[in-house]
Design an enzyme around this catalytic site. Structure first.
Site, PDB file in Angstrom:
ATOM      1  N   CYS A 158      35.976  50.107  37.358  1.00 50.03           N
ATOM      2  CA  CYS A 158      36.887  49.517  38.338  1.00 50.03           C
ATOM      3  C   CYS A 158      38.291  49.262  37.789  1.00 50.03           C
ATOM      4  O   CYS A 158      39.189  48.880  38.539  1.00 50.03           O
ATOM      5  CB  CYS A 158      36.304  48.206  38.849  1.00 50.03           C
ATOM      6  SG  CYS A 158      34.605  48.348  39.409  1.00 50.03           S
ATOM      7  N   HIS A 298      41.873  40.584  40.161  1.00 46.28           N
ATOM      8  CA  HIS A 298      40.835  41.587  40.407  1.00 46.28           C
ATOM      9  C   HIS A 298      40.014  41.154  41.619  1.00 46.28           C
ATOM     10  O   HIS A 298      39.753  41.951  42.513  1.00 46.28           O
ATOM     11  CB  HIS A 298      39.959  41.747  39.165  1.00 46.28           C
ATOM     12  CG  HIS A 298      38.963  42.854  39.268  1.00 46.28           C
ATOM     13  ND1 HIS A 298      39.324  44.146  39.564  1.00 46.28           N
ATOM     14  CD2 HIS A 298      37.604  42.856  39.123  1.00 46.28           C
ATOM     15  CE1 HIS A 298      38.233  44.911  39.592  1.00 46.28           C
ATOM     16  NE2 HIS A 298      37.190  44.152  39.331  1.00 46.28           N
ATOM     17  N   GLU A 309      36.880  35.280  36.263  1.00 45.20           N
ATOM     18  CA  GLU A 309      38.332  35.509  36.345  1.00 45.20           C
ATOM     19  C   GLU A 309      39.090  34.212  36.596  1.00 45.20           C
ATOM     20  O   GLU A 309      40.171  33.991  36.034  1.00 45.20           O
ATOM     21  CB  GLU A 309      38.661  36.523  37.437  1.00 45.20           C
ATOM     22  CG  GLU A 309      40.141  36.891  37.445  1.00 45.20           C
ATOM     23  CD  GLU A 309      40.498  38.009  38.399  1.00 45.20           C
ATOM     24  OE1 GLU A 309      41.635  38.535  38.315  1.00 45.20           O
ATOM     25  OE2 GLU A 309      39.642  38.385  39.242  1.00 45.20           O
ATOM     26  N   LYS A 328      41.643  42.836  47.632  1.00 44.14           N
ATOM     27  CA  LYS A 328      40.343  43.348  48.047  1.00 44.14           C
ATOM     28  C   LYS A 328      39.767  42.624  49.253  1.00 44.14           C
ATOM     29  O   LYS A 328      38.889  43.155  49.934  1.00 44.14           O
ATOM     30  CB  LYS A 328      39.357  43.284  46.880  1.00 44.14           C
ATOM     31  CG  LYS A 328      39.688  44.240  45.739  1.00 44.14           C
ATOM     32  CD  LYS A 328      38.648  44.161  44.630  1.00 44.14           C
ATOM     33  CE  LYS A 328      39.010  45.054  43.448  1.00 44.14           C
ATOM     34  NZ  LYS A 328      40.172  44.546  42.690  1.00 44.14           N
ATOM     35  N   HIS A 333      36.862  47.130  47.982  1.00 41.12           N
ATOM     36  CA  HIS A 333      37.020  47.533  46.581  1.00 41.12           C
ATOM     37  C   HIS A 333      37.106  49.054  46.498  1.00 41.12           C
ATOM     38  O   HIS A 333      36.143  49.765  46.774  1.00 41.12           O
ATOM     39  CB  HIS A 333      35.823  47.021  45.783  1.00 41.12           C
ATOM     40  CG  HIS A 333      35.994  47.098  44.295  1.00 41.12           C
ATOM     41  ND1 HIS A 333      36.985  47.830  43.684  1.00 41.12           N
ATOM     42  CD2 HIS A 333      35.278  46.523  43.280  1.00 41.12           C
ATOM     43  CE1 HIS A 333      36.890  47.720  42.373  1.00 41.12           C
ATOM     44  NE2 HIS A 333      35.853  46.933  42.103  1.00 41.12           N
ATOM     45  N   PHE A 392      33.057  47.456  35.317  1.00 39.38           N
ATOM     46  CA  PHE A 392      31.732  47.505  34.708  1.00 39.38           C
ATOM     47  C   PHE A 392      31.868  47.985  33.264  1.00 39.38           C
ATOM     48  O   PHE A 392      32.756  48.773  32.927  1.00 39.38           O
ATOM     49  CB  PHE A 392      30.824  48.462  35.471  1.00 39.38           C
ATOM     50  CG  PHE A 392      30.207  47.894  36.719  1.00 39.38           C
ATOM     51  CD1 PHE A 392      30.437  46.591  37.111  1.00 39.38           C
ATOM     52  CD2 PHE A 392      29.382  48.676  37.521  1.00 39.38           C
ATOM     53  CE1 PHE A 392      29.869  46.066  38.254  1.00 39.38           C
ATOM     54  CE2 PHE A 392      28.792  48.164  38.669  1.00 39.38           C
ATOM     55  CZ  PHE A 392      29.040  46.870  39.037  1.00 39.38           C
TER      56      PHE A 392
END
Length: 404
Positions: A158, A298, A309, A328, A333, A392
């Protein structure tokens, strides 16, 4: 240090297929998630997503070209073409590079090919290999624009789109190239991809209320909503842009990447490595946390990622963060395209002095750690923006963008 400016932008996204439309939609702060009929027919575990806004490939490609391009390459090439057009072309010097990020590459094309292969080997098309190559989009961009510098494809899950932009920054600074087309893309709204992400527990299961499913940092979040799209930037040395009279949106002024080295799909819970990445990006830009006007987080809407985060942001900014938003919540996403689209939105937000609201945020523990913008856009002074991308495998990439 060599200044690297942004002279062109192009997007193909759920929020719109022009930069103006995409930014206006994100500013409105309403989720675009909906039921995907093709997924519902296939009875996938999760059948909601954020599909690309209506897109006509024939505006960019001939019918013959389209037969050799999967959907991922179509939207990536189209977004890159828009960016180059927006920039008024590329500098004439030969050192031109292409830097592309993708998390899934030709995944959907592979799925289609597997289904076709079960019907007989003669069904495998002659263009299968170039279609399946994850490097295909980068190569096609290079061919179209005669970019004979490095032509590189990055897969950091990502964080792929942000990684591509950051590595383009490093290449221009170091003199490897004078300009670059850089960005990210993915189109993973396919049955196999959606089943795979659902199995790992990453997707929201709010099938009865898709528009409320993606809710970054909210206490009731239960996973992300898959989107599809691409975004590209034309980046070049400031002196080249000035010499050709190019319009400048701003600068990519800082970049850092590191790895949690913790778990293949779960972030480090204390956010410490992500915070280190943010600090390193700011140091690379010659800035302090106090110089940042806002953060495009993110913010996936997954429980562990958002929590980590929020802790990382609280740590990096010493307990008092600037305004924080997550694109997002509106677009879903975009995986490899996420960091690139968010870099575009972040730079436009900084230029306009408006931070988009985070869709569906109502409250929760994250609000005690960071200043989440929600409800309506927030006016801010023009200042650098930090854009976070965490993937990931623990791949972290942070960009700092400074408006012109």
């Amino acid at each position: 240090m060599t200044r690297v400016v942004v002279t062109g932008l192009g997007v193909k996204s759920p929020a719109g297929n022009t930069v103006r439309d995409a930014f206006a939609t994100v500013l409105a702060g309403k989720s675009l998630a909906t039921v995907i009929p093709a997924l519902a027919v296939e009875e996938t575990p999760v059948s909601i997503g954020c599909p690309l806004a209506p897109f006509e490939p024939l505006d960019y490609f001939t019918g013959r070209e389209l037969r050799t391009l999967d959907r991922t390459s179509q939207i990536g090439l189209a977004a890159a073409a828009d960016a180059v057009t927006d920039a008024g072309g590329l500098p004439a010097e030969e050192g031109r590079g292409v830097y592309v990020g993708t998390g899934g590459g030709g995944f959907a094309a592979l799925e289609s090919l597997i289904v076709g292969h079960t019907l007989g080997r003669e069904k495998v098309p002659v263009h299968a290999v170039p279609t399946l190559m994850s490097s295909s989009t980068a190569a096609r961009i290079a061919i179209r624009y005669g970019c004979r510098g490095p032509c590189l494809t990055f897969n950091t899950a990502c964080a792929s789109g942000a990684t591509a932009i950051g590595e383009a920054l490093r290449a221009i600074r170091s003199g490897v190239v004078g300009s670059a087309v850089a960005g990210g893309l993915d189109a993973l709204l396919s049955p196999l991809a959606m089943c795979a992400f659902a199995r790992v527990g990453a997707l929201s299961e709010r099938m009865d209320s898709p528009a409320e499913a993606c809710r970054p940092f909210d206490e009731e979040r239960d996973g992300f909503v898959m989107g599809e799209g691409a975004a590209f930037l034309v980046m070049e040395r400031a002196d080249l842009a000035e010499a050709r009279g190019a319009r400048v949106y701003g600068e990519v002024s800082g970049y850092a990447a590191n790895c949690d080295a913790n778990h293949i799909v779960a972030p480090l819970r204390d956010g410490s490595v992500a915070a280190d990445c943010m600090r390193a990006a700011l140091l690379d830009a010659g800035l302090t946390p106090g110089d940042v006007g806002h953060v495009n987080a993110h913010g996936t809407s997954t429980p562990h990622n958002d929590s980590a985060e929020a802790i990382a942001l609280h740590d990096c900014f010493g307990g008092s963060t600037p305004p924080v938003t997550s694109t997002k919540g509106v677009t879903g996403h975009l995986v490899g395209g996420a960091g690139a689209l968010e870099a575009v939105i972040a730079l436009l937000s900084a230029r306009r002095g408006l931070v988009p609201p985070t869709a569906n945020f109502t409250g929760g523990p994250a609000a005690e750690l960071v200043d989440i913008v929600h409800g309506e856009p927030r006016s801010i002074a023009a200042a650098p923006v930090l854009s976070n991308s965490f993937g990931f495998g623990g791949s972290n990439a942070c960009l700092v963008l400074t408006p012109a």
